[in-house]
Write a protein that holds these residues in place. Structure first.
Motif, PDB file in Angstrom:
ATOM      1  N   ASP A  30       0.831  -1.208   0.000  1.00 53.19           N
ATOM      2  CA  ASP A  30       0.000   0.000   0.000  1.00 53.19           C
ATOM      3  C   ASP A  30       0.864   1.257   0.000  1.00 53.19           C
ATOM      4  O   ASP A  30       0.494   2.279  -0.595  1.00 53.19           O
ATOM      5  CB  ASP A  30      -0.929  -0.007   1.214  1.00 53.19           C
ATOM      6  CG  ASP A  30      -2.002  -1.079   1.111  1.00 53.19           C
ATOM      7  OD1 ASP A  30      -2.299  -1.498  -0.019  1.00 53.19           O
ATOM      8  OD2 ASP A  30      -2.540  -1.482   2.164  1.00 53.19           O
ATOM      9  N   LYS A  31       2.017   1.181   0.670  1.00 55.68           N
ATOM     10  CA  LYS A  31       2.909   2.347   0.733  1.00 55.68           C
ATOM     11  C   LYS A  31       3.410   2.723  -0.662  1.00 55.68           C
ATOM     12  O   LYS A  31       3.434   3.906  -1.030  1.00 55.68           O
ATOM     13  CB  LYS A  31       4.089   2.055   1.649  1.00 55.68           C
ATOM     14  CG  LYS A  31       5.026   3.239   1.835  1.00 55.68           C
ATOM     15  CD  LYS A  31       6.145   2.914   2.809  1.00 55.68           C
ATOM     16  CE  LYS A  31       7.074   4.108   2.982  1.00 55.68           C
ATOM     17  NZ  LYS A  31       8.183   3.813   3.931  1.00 55.68           N
ATOM     18  N   VAL A  35       2.855   6.250  -2.807  1.00 58.47           N
ATOM     19  CA  VAL A  35       3.949   7.012  -3.418  1.00 58.47           C
ATOM     20  C   VAL A  35       3.684   7.239  -4.906  1.00 58.47           C
ATOM     21  O   VAL A  35       3.979   8.306  -5.454  1.00 58.47           O
ATOM     22  CB  VAL A  35       5.289   6.270  -3.202  1.00 58.47           C
ATOM     23  CG1 VAL A  35       6.405   6.944  -3.995  1.00 58.47           C
ATOM     24  CG2 VAL A  35       5.642   6.236  -1.721  1.00 58.47           C
ATOM     25  N   PHE A  36       3.115   6.237  -5.560  1.00 58.83           N
ATOM     26  CA  PHE A  36       2.745   6.360  -6.976  1.00 58.83           C
ATOM     27  C   PHE A  36       1.877   7.603  -7.198  1.00 58.83           C
ATOM     28  O   PHE A  36       2.058   8.351  -8.160  1.00 58.83           O
ATOM     29  CB  PHE A  36       1.984   5.091  -7.391  1.00 58.83           C
ATOM     30  CG  PHE A  36       1.503   5.080  -8.817  1.00 58.83           C
ATOM     31  CD1 PHE A  36       2.240   4.466  -9.814  1.00 58.83           C
ATOM     32  CD2 PHE A  36       0.280   5.671  -9.171  1.00 58.83           C
ATOM     33  CE1 PHE A  36       1.780   4.436 -11.125  1.00 58.83           C
ATOM     34  CE2 PHE A  36      -0.176   5.647 -10.477  1.00 58.83           C
ATOM     35  CZ  PHE A  36       0.580   5.029 -11.456  1.00 58.83           C
ATOM     36  N   GLY A  37       0.937   7.833  -6.273  1.00 62.02           N
ATOM     37  CA  GLY A  37       0.024   8.958  -6.417  1.00 62.02           C
ATOM     38  C   GLY A  37       0.642  10.317  -6.155  1.00 62.02           C
ATOM     39  O   GLY A  37       0.016  11.348  -6.422  1.00 62.02           O
ATOM     40  N   TRP A  43      -1.316  10.935 -12.038  1.00 61.27           N
ATOM     41  CA  TRP A  43      -1.044   9.669 -11.360  1.00 61.27           C
ATOM     42  C   TRP A  43      -1.880   9.548 -10.078  1.00 61.27           C
ATOM     43  O   TRP A  43      -2.326   8.462  -9.717  1.00 61.27           O
ATOM     44  CB  TRP A  43       0.446   9.540 -11.049  1.00 61.27           C
ATOM     45  CG  TRP A  43       1.289   9.298 -12.274  1.00 61.27           C
ATOM     46  CD1 TRP A  43       1.063   9.760 -13.534  1.00 61.27           C
ATOM     47  CD2 TRP A  43       2.485   8.526 -12.337  1.00 61.27           C
ATOM     48  NE1 TRP A  43       2.044   9.346 -14.388  1.00 61.27           N
ATOM     49  CE2 TRP A  43       2.939   8.583 -13.683  1.00 61.27           C
ATOM     50  CE3 TRP A  43       3.231   7.829 -11.412  1.00 61.27           C
ATOM     51  CZ2 TRP A  43       4.106   7.937 -14.106  1.00 61.27           C
ATOM     52  CZ3 TRP A  43       4.397   7.180 -11.816  1.00 61.27           C
ATOM     53  CH2 TRP A  43       4.819   7.231 -13.152  1.00 61.27           C
ATOM     54  N   LEU A  44      -2.080  10.673  -9.395  1.00 66.14           N
ATOM     55  CA  LEU A  44      -2.908  10.658  -8.191  1.00 66.14           C
ATOM     56  C   LEU A  44      -4.348  10.277  -8.529  1.00 66.14           C
ATOM     57  O   LEU A  44      -4.988   9.494  -7.817  1.00 66.14           O
ATOM     58  CB  LEU A  44      -2.885  12.038  -7.516  1.00 66.14           C
ATOM     59  CG  LEU A  44      -3.786  12.191  -6.291  1.00 66.14           C
ATOM     60  CD1 LEU A  44      -3.379  11.229  -5.176  1.00 66.14           C
ATOM     61  CD2 LEU A  44      -3.759  13.631  -5.780  1.00 66.14           C
ATOM     62  N   HIS A  45      -4.843  10.823  -9.644  1.00 66.44           N
ATOM     63  CA  HIS A  45      -6.205  10.496 -10.063  1.00 66.44           C
ATOM     64  C   HIS A  45      -6.341   9.005 -10.376  1.00 66.44           C
ATOM     65  O   HIS A  45      -7.307   8.355  -9.963  1.00 66.44           O
ATOM     66  CB  HIS A  45      -6.581  11.324 -11.294  1.00 66.44           C
ATOM     67  CG  HIS A  45      -7.909  10.946 -11.889  1.00 66.44           C
ATOM     68  ND1 HIS A  45      -9.105  11.259 -11.286  1.00 66.44           N
ATOM     69  CD2 HIS A  45      -8.221  10.251 -13.030  1.00 66.44           C
ATOM     70  CE1 HIS A  45     -10.102  10.785 -12.014  1.00 66.44           C
ATOM     71  NE2 HIS A  45      -9.585  10.169 -13.078  1.00 66.44           N
ATOM     72  N   LEU A  46      -5.365   8.464 -11.094  1.00 64.36           N
ATOM     73  CA  LEU A  46      -5.395   7.038 -11.430  1.00 64.36           C
ATOM     74  C   LEU A  46      -5.308   6.176 -10.175  1.00 64.36           C
ATOM     75  O   LEU A  46      -6.021   5.180 -10.029  1.00 64.36           O
ATOM     76  CB  LEU A  46      -4.253   6.695 -12.380  1.00 64.36           C
ATOM     77  CG  LEU A  46      -4.376   7.257 -13.801  1.00 64.36           C
ATOM     78  CD1 LEU A  46      -3.112   6.980 -14.602  1.00 64.36           C
ATOM     79  CD2 LEU A  46      -5.579   6.653 -14.505  1.00 64.36           C
ATOM     80  N   GLN A  47      -4.423   6.590  -9.260  1.00 65.84           N
ATOM     81  CA  GLN A  47      -4.275   5.832  -8.010  1.00 65.84           C
ATOM     82  C   GLN A  47      -5.564   5.856  -7.210  1.00 65.84           C
ATOM     83  O   GLN A  47      -5.970   4.851  -6.610  1.00 65.84           O
ATOM     84  CB  GLN A  47      -3.116   6.410  -7.183  1.00 65.84           C
ATOM     85  CG  GLN A  47      -2.789   5.643  -5.924  1.00 65.84           C
ATOM     86  CD  GLN A  47      -3.362   6.312  -4.684  1.00 65.84           C
ATOM     87  OE1 GLN A  47      -3.775   7.473  -4.717  1.00 65.84           O
ATOM     88  NE2 GLN A  47      -3.409   5.574  -3.592  1.00 65.84           N
ATOM     89  N   SER A  48      -6.238   6.979  -7.193  1.00 65.76           N
ATOM     90  CA  SER A  48      -7.477   7.122  -6.432  1.00 65.76           C
ATOM     91  C   SER A  48      -8.597   6.279  -7.020  1.00 65.76           C
ATOM     92  O   SER A  48      -9.334   5.599  -6.302  1.00 65.76           O
ATOM     93  CB  SER A  48      -7.909   8.592  -6.384  1.00 65.76           C
ATOM     94  OG  SER A  48      -6.923   9.381  -5.739  1.00 65.76           O
TER      95      SER A  48
END
Length: 411
Positions: A30-31, A35-37, A43-48
């Motif tokens: 999960d960590k 970090v990816f986001g 990338w944050l949008h995709l991670q979310s």
């Protein structure tokens, strides 16, 4: 001739959303996913949007914002700790927002959320039709009314935990039977209004139950358990009947007859269970039984315990605490067992006729033991074990005085 300088490549221009999602899916922790986001807004949008699980403490306003950001959430954990509660905690208003905004939700944990009522449960039943697992253990204000709305609206429900919901009655079990035919896991610990009639109604429609916890349901007896055993037969793997004092040999004989795949059986405090039925259980479930708790089964003696020890080759945990008729003789036949005994947890507390000699016989055939409880066994002391030269497995914890934490495998 001047060297050709390659123009820098922007990773966001080179990779599509699907390719970035593929990279994200390969991150195990999960960590790393968090970090990816942090790389950029894209990338944050995709991670979310790819996030499947959330564990939060939030009110209605924040829940709405989270629903807009985490659109793919399938599992939501709002459970509260018994020792650390947050006032007012989760409320019916929160549940209304969740039912409206988290439409894809499949797993919902509300354990110890003591403020929620039937009104909040009605929102869940009316809004989360895809729900498959719900835990409302120790939500003490809930009754059949709210829980029936969930059953009627969530036909895909497979797991329902209601431990400590003391107002639950047979009426809910009838509603589950009529609406939730895919139910496989049901916990009714402490729901003392449940009776044999309710269990019979339950399995008329829910015939694939593999896990049933009715610990401390004191109004359940042989009729109900025998019906469950007959109907759920090959599916039933875990059955918990702690302190169901109306349960006796008839129930165990029924389990022996129908439930050949039983793995875990809790019958502690069922004082009418005797040797003959336990012998039949050992023979019937010799290839499946892994965990057996029968502390305070006062009619159990060496003959049935010997059958359990020698026939149940996959047994991993056994509790015979307070079975005062058990002696060292129960362990003698282990010498004739050709394969190594794989027992990991043994609890023999308050068994006054067991001595160091019996423990020695066990150790000779069992190198896998991880926990041994010999509290209040007057003939088994640390000094006595040392004097006899007993060699416990290196990883084994021996509880002589009660100062060790107990494994929860037999709870």
């Amino acid at each position: 001739m001047a060297a050709v300088v390659a123009s820098p490549v922007c990773i966001n221009e080179s990779l599509t959303d699907d390719e970035l999602r593929s990279i994200l899916s390969r991150l195990e922790s999960d960590k790393d996913k968090e970090v990816f986001g942090l790389v950029c807004k894209r990338w944050l949008h995709l991670q979310s949007t790819e996030r499947k699980k959330l564990s939060v403490r939030a009110g209605p306003h924040m829940l709405r914002r989270m629903a807009a950001r985490f659109t793919g959430v399938l599992e939501l954990d709002l459970s509260q700790s018994v020792s650390r509660s947050f006032y007012p905690g989760v409320t019916d208003s929160d549940l209304a927002v969740i039912a409206e905004r988290f439409k894809c939700l499949k797993v919902f944990n509300l354990q110890n959320c003591k403020a929620i009522t039937d009104r909040g449960l009605a929102s869940i039943g009316n809004g989360l039709s895809s729900l498959q697992s719900l835990d409302v253990s120790y939500c003490r204000k809930l009754t059949d009314k709210g829980l029936s709305t969930v059953a009627e609206g969530c036909h895909d429900l497979k797991s329902l935990h209601l431990a400590g919901c003391r107002f639950v009655t047979d009426g809910l079990l009838l509603t589950l039977s009529r609406n939730c035919n895919n139910l496989v896991e049901l916990c009714l610990l402490g729901c003392s209004n449940i009776t044999d009639s309710g269990l019979a109604d339950l399995v008329n429609g829910c015939q694939h139950i593999s896990f049933l916890d009715i610990n401390k349901c004191s109004n359940v007896g042989d009729i109900g358990i025998s019906k469950v055993a007959e109907v759920c037969s090959s599916f039933l793997k875990t059955l918990k009947l702690l302190d169901c004092y109306k349960v006796g040999d008839e129930s165990i004989f029924s389990l022996s007859k129908f439930c050949k795949n039983l793995e875990t059986l809790i019958i502690g405090g069922c004082r009418d269970v005797s040797d003959e039925s336990v012998k039949s259980l050992a023979a019937a479930c010799k290839n499946s039984l892994k965990n057996l708790r029968m502390d305070w089964c006062l009619n159990i003696s060496d003959s049935s315990l010997g059958c359990i020890l020698t026939q149940c080759k996959n047994l991993e945990a056994l509790d015979i605490g307070c079975c005062e008729e058990v002696t060292d003789a129960a362990f003698q036949d282990l010498r004739n067992v050709e394969i190594e005994f794989g027992l990991k947890v043994l609890k023999v507390s308050n068994c006054p006729k067991i001595t160091v000699s019996g423990i020695g016989m066990l150790l000779n055939q069992c190198s896998s033991l991880e926990y041994l409880d010999v509290r209040s066994c007057p003939h088994v002391t640390k000094a006595g074990c040392d004097e006899a030269g007993l060699m416990f497995p290196e990883c084994c914890k021996v509880n002589f005085t009660g100062n060790l934490s107990e494994p929860d495998v037999l709870v």
